[in-house]
Design a protein around this motif. Sequence first.
Motif, PDB file in Angstrom:
ATOM      1  N   GLU A  62       0.678  -1.097   0.110  1.00 47.58           N
ATOM      2  CA  GLU A  62       0.062  -0.013  -0.056  1.00 47.58           C
ATOM      3  C   GLU A  62       0.780   1.213   0.014  1.00 47.58           C
ATOM      4  OE1 GLU A  62      -2.040  -0.469   3.495  1.00 47.58           O
ATOM      5  OE2 GLU A  62      -3.462  -2.155   2.863  1.00 47.58           O
ATOM      6  N   ALA A  63       2.035   1.105   0.133  1.00 44.47           N
ATOM      7  CA  ALA A  63       3.013   2.235   0.539  1.00 44.47           C
ATOM      8  C   ALA A  63       3.160   3.113  -0.870  1.00 44.47           C
ATOM      9  CB  ALA A  63       4.232   1.787   0.851  1.00 44.47           C
ATOM     10  N   GLY A  64       3.159   4.265  -0.788  1.00 44.51           N
ATOM     11  CA  GLY A  64       3.621   5.466  -1.807  1.00 44.51           C
ATOM     12  C   GLY A  64       5.077   5.812  -1.671  1.00 44.51           C
ATOM     13  N   PRO A  79       2.110  10.380   3.938  1.00 43.04           N
ATOM     14  CA  PRO A  79       2.107   9.000   4.347  1.00 43.04           C
ATOM     15  C   PRO A  79       3.571   8.235   4.002  1.00 43.04           C
ATOM     16  CG  PRO A  79       0.126   9.490   3.427  1.00 43.04           C
ATOM     17  CD  PRO A  79       1.021  10.748   3.183  1.00 43.04           C
ATOM     18  N   LEU A  80       4.094   7.595   4.945  1.00 44.45           N
ATOM     19  CA  LEU A  80       5.203   7.166   4.718  1.00 44.45           C
ATOM     20  C   LEU A  80       5.454   5.879   5.510  1.00 44.45           C
ATOM     21  CD1 LEU A  80       8.262   7.651   3.620  1.00 44.45           C
ATOM     22  CD2 LEU A  80       8.806   8.451   5.807  1.00 44.45           C
ATOM     23  N   THR A  81       6.047   4.763   4.846  1.00 48.48           N
ATOM     24  CA  THR A  81       6.357   3.625   5.467  1.00 48.48           C
ATOM     25  C   THR A  81       8.023   3.377   5.670  1.00 48.48           C
ATOM     26  OG1 THR A  81       4.483   2.366   4.493  1.00 48.48           O
ATOM     27  CG2 THR A  81       6.371   0.650   5.316  1.00 48.48           C
ATOM     28  N   VAL A  82       8.075   2.971   6.742  1.00 47.69           N
ATOM     29  CA  VAL A  82      10.015   3.058   7.236  1.00 47.69           C
ATOM     30  C   VAL A  82      10.155   1.559   7.620  1.00 47.69           C
ATOM     31  CG1 VAL A  82      11.363   3.732   8.598  1.00 47.69           C
ATOM     32  CG2 VAL A  82       9.822   5.373   7.867  1.00 47.69           C
ATOM     33  N   ALA A 120       8.486  -2.112  -8.164  1.00 45.59           N
ATOM     34  CA  ALA A 120       8.190  -0.745  -8.851  1.00 45.59           C
ATOM     35  C   ALA A 120       7.662   0.240  -7.639  1.00 45.59           C
ATOM     36  CB  ALA A 120       7.403  -0.766  -9.970  1.00 45.59           C
ATOM     37  N   ILE A 121       8.316   0.089  -6.332  1.00 44.75           N
ATOM     38  CA  ILE A 121       7.854   0.833  -5.289  1.00 44.75           C
ATOM     39  C   ILE A 121       8.875   2.034  -4.998  1.00 44.75           C
ATOM     40  CG2 ILE A 121       7.353   0.808  -2.868  1.00 44.75           C
ATOM     41  CD1 ILE A 121       6.277  -2.034  -2.747  1.00 44.75           C
ATOM     42  N   HIS A 122       8.477   3.182  -4.780  1.00 48.17           N
ATOM     43  CA  HIS A 122       9.380   4.308  -4.503  1.00 48.17           C
ATOM     44  C   HIS A 122       9.926   4.042  -3.097  1.00 48.17           C
ATOM     45  CE1 HIS A 122      10.895   8.576  -3.287  1.00 48.17           C
ATOM     46  NE2 HIS A 122      11.497   8.282  -4.053  1.00 48.17           N
TER      47      HIS A 122
END
Length: 336
Positions: free
Chosen positions: A201-203, A251-254, A229-231
Amino acid sequence: MTKTPGSIMRAEINEAPARFAAMVQRDLTSALNPLSLDKVRAIYSVARGSSDAAANILSYEIMARLRLPMTSLPPSVFSLGNGVAMEGTLGLILSQSGASSDLVQACRGIAENGGQTLLITNSAASPASALAQATIDIGAGPELAIPATKSVVATIAAGMAFLARLDASYRPACEMAAQAMLAMTTRTIPNKAALEAALSEAGSVFVIGRGCGYGAAQEMALKLKETAAIHAEAYSASEVLHGPLQLASNPLTVLILDTGENRVQDSLNTAETRLRGVGARVFRISPADFGVTDVSPAGAAAILLAALYPVVHDVTLQLGLNPDTPENLAKITDTV
């Protein structure tokens, strides 16, 4: 295209622990005989992509053990420029194929400027190996999926075996890393499903590490980009608290890669606290999560990669892509 998308990459991921264990315990005495390693006062790595991430991992381990400076040089210093003085140094070229023009020119340029050359490769019969004074064949076997996996952990293993040749007291660390890696074949990340859901789901994704974990973060960010293809961007736990922290306004995934090094814990803890505090969704992964302790930092970095490659593979499939053949990429990229 493969009949079953992802089947090639999955098979190569499954091979990675055994390839690592075999390489990290190899005696490199004969392979390194052409070099005068006692004359080396600094090490410069030359690599691109996943190989450059492996070089970063190895640089922290080598500097800590040998107290020799090690850093990277861009291949273009030799392929587009006139090179730099290399007397008293070792040029460590890392290339899975040993075929890219700029790395071949770098191998030649290092020697022409007075340096010794050591190639770490998965292709011993390559243009670069024909030029290098010494070659370590990582023995990963054919790698057919475009994203590199088993060859990356085998490259780290080769660098660790090289270090053990220079520092005999490091040999037990190699043996322990081999045992720990082989144990990974029966273990998975405890929160794998939640991590995969978040990545799907991550942008944008930050992958964070410190010390050897920083090189692992570079490799994992690259894998998320090239396969799913995920940034994704890699940051040191110290650097992320400067300008990049502002990106957590969105929104950020770490993903924090923790190699278990005592000296980096405060830095990782601070980064985790700050990122959680501004609303980022944070996952922290350590070999201790799989019951692995007392492994060297470089070995821990390789174990983290072996544990996370299946996550990247599965997320890519969930996104409707084929991890074996990312459509815009080729297995060998020839750059100048």
